[in-house]
Design a protein around this motif. Structure first.
Motif, PDB file in Angstrom:
ATOM      1  N   ALA A  12       2.453  12.100   7.061  1.00  0.00           N
ATOM      2  CA  ALA A  12       3.171  11.133   7.795  1.00  0.00           C
ATOM      3  C   ALA A  12       2.225  10.394   8.604  1.00  0.00           C
ATOM      4  N   GLU A  13       0.972  10.987   9.066  1.00  0.00           N
ATOM      5  CA  GLU A  13      -0.006   9.994   9.997  1.00  0.00           C
ATOM      6  C   GLU A  13      -0.537   8.889   8.864  1.00  0.00           C
ATOM      7  N   ASP A  14      -0.848   9.518   7.814  1.00  0.00           N
ATOM      8  CA  ASP A  14      -1.315   8.520   6.833  1.00  0.00           C
ATOM      9  C   ASP A  14      -0.560   6.974   6.534  1.00  0.00           C
ATOM     10  N   TRP A  15       0.823   7.587   6.422  1.00  0.00           N
ATOM     11  CA  TRP A  15       1.787   6.355   6.597  1.00  0.00           C
ATOM     12  C   TRP A  15       1.714   5.501   7.681  1.00  0.00           C
ATOM     13  N   ASP A  16       1.713   5.974   9.048  1.00  0.00           N
ATOM     14  CA  ASP A  16       1.835   5.460  10.248  1.00  0.00           C
ATOM     15  C   ASP A  16       0.272   4.599  10.385  1.00  0.00           C
ATOM     16  N   ASP A  17      -0.731   5.114   9.817  1.00  0.00           N
ATOM     17  CA  ASP A  17      -1.834   4.509   9.884  1.00  0.00           C
ATOM     18  C   ASP A  17      -2.024   3.242   8.994  1.00  0.00           C
ATOM     19  N   CYS A  18      -1.372   3.254   7.701  1.00  0.00           N
ATOM     20  CA  CYS A  18      -1.240   2.102   6.829  1.00  0.00           C
ATOM     21  C   CYS A  18      -0.292   0.981   7.346  1.00  0.00           C
TER      22      CYS A  18
END
Length: 384
Positions: free
Chosen positions: A96-102
């Motif tokens: 989920a954090e990776d999606w937010d960063d992207c």
């Protein structure tokens, strides 16, 4: 609507049914069902093996052993996932954090979304294949006209099991077949989608490696940048460390599952190939081959998925070191380019998946499984 998750709805639903998804309201009920259902199934398989151990019908005996081994393998997967519940939750949080960063970069979002779409297609294909496998495995018995007047004859069941219940009416028999069919569909799809989860996690981390490589490729001298170079290099190192941690979580979650897969699939591939070969020329060859062929295909595919995931992760991690070496580090100041040395050094230790922390999963491992299965098959055919 923009996709915001690597795990699609089909996979999430199956994880919920298996009692693996962390936000499941009745997670204890789901787990209790699987403990009871798989426990009864394993005991009935074991009873059949004991009662028919000296039987002359080798086809039924190996068929029972194959389905028994498949159920034991699925039980092991569930127990390992339940035991590593917190680790799986941590992996979902990182995703989920990776999606937010992207979300701040169109290029990063495109890379992550493409891997998620590929993962979704694979998951849906795996679900369809396993449903078709169960239908093909069960169709012959479901459509058969059973004679209840012969009390000495053994009633055919979807699974070769010995049930300590007297089946005296057609209604009871059909009810039992329906229960077996539903159980087979749920356990078969559960097995397949837990394997597709491995691919979903591996493809996600592969997408993040592609994002990291794009950051390294766009690394330019500070005079041409809008933000300080030190911020970019720190972001690269943090991203690389997150990828390493996520890959470690995947390995911890699947390493002992891979160990069980590595041992059981070798025996299963050999046994199912034996069933197919010996069925040729028999009176009911078509039914027996149809019953075993898709099962054989799925078992081979299962072994290939694990080995491919290890090979994919290893090659992707190796590419990070190459991208760091090929970036414009020579145009940076020494104090700014020095952190990239740590990225190159760490990338030399390739990320991979292991079999019980003993050996690495790779396409070479898949070749070894097929060679061992072929050798055992030759021995069985010679003993026939």
């Amino acid at each position: 609507m923009t996709r915001r998750s690597t795990i699609n709805r089909t996979l999430q639903l199956m994880l919920t049914v298996c009692g693996v998804w962390p936000t499941t309201p009745g997670i204890a009920i789901c787990r209790a069902y699987w403990v009871i259902a798989l426990g009864i199934d394993d005991v009935c398989h074991y009873r059949y093996l004991l009662l028919h151990l000296h039987s002359n019908d080798l086809f039924d005996l190996i068929d029972c052993f194959s389905s028994f081994l498949t159920q034991v393998k699925f039980s092991t997967k569930l127990v390992i996932f339940w035991w590593n519940q917190r680790k799986f939750m941590r992996m979902l949080t990182i995703m989920a954090e990776d999606w937010d960063d992207c979300a701040n970069s169109a290029i990063d979002m495109r890379e992550t979304t493409s891997k998620a779409k590929l993962s979704s297609r694979i998951t849906n294909a795996m679900f369809t294949l396993h449903v078709l496998t169960i239908v093909a495995y069960s169709a012959g018995i479901l459509l058969a006209d059973v004679d209840f007047t012969d009390e000495q004859a053994e009633l055919p069941l979807l699974l070769k099991v010995s049930i300590p219940v007297d089946i005296s009416t057609k209604r009871t028999y059909r009810l039992l077949l329906s229960a077996q069919f539903v159980h087979l569909i749920m356990s078969g799809c559960g097995t397949g989608l837990l394997n597709s989860l491995l691919l979903a996690l591996t493809l996600h981390v592969g997408g993040q490696m592609d994002v990291l490589r794009s950051w390294l490729a766009e690394l330019v001298p500070e005079r041409e940048r809008r933000e300080p170079i030190v911020n970019t290099t720190n972001k690269i190192i943090r991203k690389h460390q997150r990828i390493i941690n996520f890959s470690g979580y995947i390995d911890d979650l699947y390493t002992y599952i891979a160990l069980v897969q590595f041992m059981s699939n070798t025996v299963l591939i050999c046994s199912l190939a034996f069933l197919i070969v010996t069925a040729i020329g028999s009176p009911d060859a078509t039914e027996q081959i149809v019953r075993s062929l898709l099962f054989y295909t799925v078992t081979n595919l299962e072994a290939f998925i694990f080995c491919f995931a290890g090979e994919y992760l290893k090659n992707k991690s190796k590419a990070i070191g190459t991208a760091a070496y090929n970036c414009a580090w020579y145009e940076l100041k020494p104090e700014n380019s020095r952190p990239l040395i740590f990225v190159i050094l760490r990338a030399q230790k390739q990320l991979t998946l292991t079999v019980g922390k003993i050996m690495d999963l790779s396409l070479e491992s898949f070749t070894n499984i097929m060679k061992a299965s072929g050798s055992y098959l030759s021995v069985l055919l010679a003993m026939q």
